[in-house]
Design a protein around this motif. Structure first.
Motif, PDB file in Angstrom:
ATOM      1  N   ALA A 172      31.239   9.452  14.466  1.00 46.50           N
ATOM      2  CA  ALA A 172      29.871   9.009  14.168  1.00 46.50           C
ATOM      3  C   ALA A 172      29.758   8.769  12.667  1.00 46.50           C
ATOM      4  O   ALA A 172      30.444   9.417  11.872  1.00 46.50           O
ATOM      5  N   ALA A 173      28.905   7.829  12.295  1.00 46.14           N
ATOM      6  CA  ALA A 173      28.656   7.552  10.877  1.00 46.14           C
ATOM      7  C   ALA A 173      27.158   7.406  10.667  1.00 46.14           C
ATOM      8  O   ALA A 173      26.499   6.652  11.392  1.00 46.14           O
ATOM      9  N   VAL A 174      26.642   8.136   9.696  1.00 44.06           N
ATOM     10  CA  VAL A 174      25.210   8.093   9.403  1.00 44.06           C
ATOM     11  C   VAL A 174      25.029   7.633   7.957  1.00 44.06           C
ATOM     12  O   VAL A 174      25.567   8.242   7.029  1.00 44.06           O
ATOM     13  N   PHE A 175      24.279   6.556   7.791  1.00 43.58           N
ATOM     14  CA  PHE A 175      24.028   5.999   6.463  1.00 43.58           C
ATOM     15  C   PHE A 175      22.561   6.187   6.086  1.00 43.58           C
ATOM     16  O   PHE A 175      21.662   5.998   6.915  1.00 43.58           O
ATOM     17  N   SER A 176      22.345   6.495   4.817  1.00 44.99           N
ATOM     18  CA  SER A 176      20.977   6.728   4.346  1.00 44.99           C
ATOM     19  C   SER A 176      20.090   5.509   4.570  1.00 44.99           C
ATOM     20  O   SER A 176      18.910   5.645   4.908  1.00 44.99           O
ATOM     21  N   CYS A 177      20.661   4.318   4.404  1.00 44.10           N
ATOM     22  CA  CYS A 177      19.851   3.109   4.537  1.00 44.10           C
ATOM     23  C   CYS A 177      19.421   2.879   5.986  1.00 44.10           C
ATOM     24  O   CYS A 177      18.461   2.148   6.235  1.00 44.10           O
ATOM     25  N   VAL A 178      20.101   3.496   6.920  1.00 42.41           N
ATOM     26  CA  VAL A 178      19.760   3.342   8.339  1.00 42.41           C
ATOM     27  C   VAL A 178      18.756   4.404   8.771  1.00 42.41           C
ATOM     28  O   VAL A 178      17.756   4.098   9.432  1.00 42.41           O
ATOM     29  N   VAL A 179      19.007   5.653   8.372  1.00 40.44           N
ATOM     30  CA  VAL A 179      18.111   6.741   8.805  1.00 40.44           C
ATOM     31  C   VAL A 179      16.944   6.931   7.835  1.00 40.44           C
ATOM     32  O   VAL A 179      16.049   7.743   8.080  1.00 40.44           O
ATOM     33  N   ARG A 180      16.961   6.184   6.737  1.00 41.13           N
ATOM     34  CA  ARG A 180      15.868   6.219   5.742  1.00 41.13           C
ATOM     35  C   ARG A 180      15.669   7.607   5.157  1.00 41.13           C
ATOM     36  O   ARG A 180      14.530   8.052   4.945  1.00 41.13           O
ATOM     37  N   ALA A 181      16.758   8.303   4.979  1.00 37.47           N
ATOM     38  CA  ALA A 181      16.758   9.607   4.318  1.00 37.47           C
ATOM     39  C   ALA A 181      18.101   9.735   3.612  1.00 37.47           C
ATOM     40  O   ALA A 181      19.131   9.366   4.167  1.00 37.47           O
ATOM     41  N   ALA A 182      18.076  10.207   2.368  1.00 33.85           N
ATOM     42  CA  ALA A 182      19.305  10.307   1.583  1.00 33.85           C
ATOM     43  C   ALA A 182      19.586  11.760   1.232  1.00 33.85           C
ATOM     44  O   ALA A 182      18.663  12.561   1.054  1.00 33.85           O
ATOM     45  N   LYS A 183      20.885  12.111   1.169  1.00 28.29           N
ATOM     46  CA  LYS A 183      21.262  13.450   0.722  1.00 28.29           C
ATOM     47  C   LYS A 183      20.605  13.746  -0.626  1.00 28.29           C
ATOM     48  O   LYS A 183      20.563  12.837  -1.449  1.00 28.29           O
ATOM     49  N   PRO A 184      20.081  14.904  -0.866  1.00 25.20           N
ATOM     50  CA  PRO A 184      20.222  16.139  -0.086  1.00 25.20           C
ATOM     51  C   PRO A 184      19.116  16.386   0.946  1.00 25.20           C
ATOM     52  O   PRO A 184      18.935  17.525   1.376  1.00 25.20           O
ATOM     53  N   ASP A 185      18.401  15.361   1.377  1.00 24.74           N
ATOM     54  CA  ASP A 185      17.361  15.530   2.398  1.00 24.74           C
ATOM     55  C   ASP A 185      18.000  16.089   3.690  1.00 24.74           C
ATOM     56  O   ASP A 185      18.955  15.501   4.213  1.00 24.74           O
ATOM     57  N   PRO A 186      17.495  17.207   4.204  1.00 23.05           N
ATOM     58  CA  PRO A 186      18.078  17.784   5.432  1.00 23.05           C
ATOM     59  C   PRO A 186      18.148  16.789   6.584  1.00 23.05           C
ATOM     60  O   PRO A 186      19.023  16.887   7.452  1.00 23.05           O
ATOM     61  N   ALA A 187      17.262  15.811   6.592  1.00 17.90           N
ATOM     62  CA  ALA A 187      17.180  14.888   7.724  1.00 17.90           C
ATOM     63  C   ALA A 187      18.470  14.112   7.939  1.00 17.90           C
ATOM     64  O   ALA A 187      18.847  13.827   9.087  1.00 17.90           O
ATOM     65  N   ILE A 188      19.182  13.768   6.866  1.00 21.03           N
ATOM     66  CA  ILE A 188      20.388  12.949   7.057  1.00 21.03           C
ATOM     67  C   ILE A 188      21.527  13.778   7.638  1.00 21.03           C
ATOM     68  O   ILE A 188      22.287  13.318   8.492  1.00 21.03           O
ATOM     69  N   TYR A 189      21.631  15.044   7.231  1.00 15.93           N
ATOM     70  CA  TYR A 189      22.657  15.917   7.829  1.00 15.93           C
ATOM     71  C   TYR A 189      22.316  16.179   9.303  1.00 15.93           C
ATOM     72  O   TYR A 189      23.200  16.188  10.173  1.00 15.93           O
ATOM     73  N   GLN A 190      21.040  16.409   9.556  1.00 16.85           N
ATOM     74  CA  GLN A 190      20.630  16.699  10.931  1.00 16.85           C
ATOM     75  C   GLN A 190      20.830  15.486  11.835  1.00 16.85           C
ATOM     76  O   GLN A 190      21.158  15.628  13.023  1.00 16.85           O
ATOM     77  N   ALA A 191      20.670  14.290  11.275  1.00 18.08           N
ATOM     78  CA  ALA A 191      20.934  13.079  12.058  1.00 18.08           C
ATOM     79  C   ALA A 191      22.401  13.018  12.459  1.00 18.08           C
ATOM     80  O   ALA A 191      22.744  12.614  13.577  1.00 18.08           O
ATOM     81  N   ALA A 192      23.279  13.428  11.547  1.00 14.87           N
ATOM     82  CA  ALA A 192      24.721  13.428  11.861  1.00 14.87           C
ATOM     83  C   ALA A 192      25.041  14.479  12.920  1.00 14.87           C
ATOM     84  O   ALA A 192      25.818  14.218  13.855  1.00 14.87           O
ATOM     85  N   LEU A 193      24.457  15.661  12.786  1.00 13.96           N
ATOM     86  CA  LEU A 193      24.695  16.713  13.785  1.00 13.96           C
ATOM     87  C   LEU A 193      24.226  16.248  15.158  1.00 13.96           C
ATOM     88  O   LEU A 193      24.904  16.470  16.176  1.00 13.96           O
ATOM     89  N   ALA A 194      23.081  15.596  15.201  1.00 17.97           N
ATOM     90  CA  ALA A 194      22.550  15.110  16.476  1.00 17.97           C
ATOM     91  C   ALA A 194      23.462  14.025  17.059  1.00 17.97           C
ATOM     92  O   ALA A 194      23.738  14.011  18.269  1.00 17.97           O
ATOM     93  N   ALA A 195      23.948  13.132  16.200  1.00 16.52           N
ATOM     94  CA  ALA A 195      24.818  12.051  16.676  1.00 16.52           C
ATOM     95  C   ALA A 195      26.115  12.605  17.258  1.00 16.52           C
ATOM     96  O   ALA A 195      26.695  12.022  18.175  1.00 16.52           O
ATOM     97  N   LEU A 196      26.558  13.734  16.720  1.00 20.88           N
ATOM     98  CA  LEU A 196      27.812  14.329  17.171  1.00 20.88           C
ATOM     99  C   LEU A 196      27.597  15.402  18.232  1.00 20.88           C
ATOM    100  O   LEU A 196      28.561  15.960  18.762  1.00 20.88           O
TER     101      LEU A 196
END
Ligand SMILES: [Mg+2]
Length: 231
Positions: free
Chosen positions: A137-161
């Motif tokens: 899985a690959a999660v990009f900030s420009c797609v999920v509209r959240a950039a590190k260190p925002d918890p949302a981008i890590y959580q999006a990756a965990l959910a995708a996996l």
């Protein structure tokens, strides 16, 4: 016991090529008829917006207008195409040692994810790069509209996996507060100094090369070397 490894992209799997980026943006400035150095500065100043908001075309149009320019649609398209060309080149420039390390981790049973602060053209170029097929899985900030260190981008990756933070290791160079951000959501953190050594941002485990990662992961899996405090 292998679980999931979440990797940062730039300065972690490959070089960030910062100088090359500036040269491309300067050329884009010539194409859209604004001061090249001014456009380079505008790109640097707008990095946070570019990570979560704009397409390549919107970016060059918005920034050119901020500099007093009024480029045509054709100029904007031609300039934006240079950014995509750069991204494609960059994402296909991962050293063979990176590819070998990723293949070894997969063979050992690790699942791999990408969590990248990246602009739209990088996300587009990823799809056809040699890296993409190595990741689950690959999660990009420009797609999920959240950039590190925002918890949302890590959580999006965990959910995708379909996994949890407790089963994941995050590996990155430490830009943008990504290591502290990963730790804050419960990920085990490893810093890589292979492409850039940001030793001041993290005091936890570090590797000098992704080739050293399996050994460190063995230690971590055994419950060793888990001191990881942001400094
Ligand atoms: Mg990075």
């Amino acid at each position: 016991m292998p679980g999931t490894i979440l990797f940062d992209l730039f300065h972690t799997l490959l070089d960030g090529a910062d100088g090359q980026r500036d040269r491309v943006v300067a050329r884009m400035g010539e194409i859209v008829g604004v001061d090249p150095a001014g456009l380079v500065a505008a790109y640097h100043a707008s990095w946070r917006e570019r990570l979560v908001c704009w397409s390549a075309e919107e970016t060059v149009l918005t920034l050119a207008r901020r500099l007093g320019g009024d480029p045509s649609a054709e100029q904007v398209a031609r300039a934006a195409a240079l950014r995509l060309e750069l991204a494609s080149w960059l994402l296909n420039s991962a050293p063979s040692s990176t590819l070998v390390a990723l293949d070894g981790l997969r063979a050992a049973g690790w699942r791999l994810g990408l969590v990248s602060n990246a602009t739209a053209e990088a996300a587009e170029a990823w799809q056809t790069s040699g890296l993409a097929r190595r990741f689950d899985a690959a999660v990009f900030s420009c797609v999920v509209r959240a950039a590190k260190p925002d918890p949302a981008i890590y959580q999006a990756a965990l959910a995708a996996l379909g996994t949890t933070a407790q089963r994941c290791v995050f590996v990155g160079d430490g830009a943008d507060g990504e290591l502290a951000g990963a730790a804050a959501v419960g990920l085990t953190v490893v810093r890589t100094a292979e492409f850039i050594d940001r030793s001041g941002v993290w005091s936890g485990p570090v590797v000098d090369s992704l080739a050293d990662l399996p050994g460190l992961l063995d230690e971590i899996s055994a419950g060793l070397g888990l001191s990881q405090r942001p400094v």
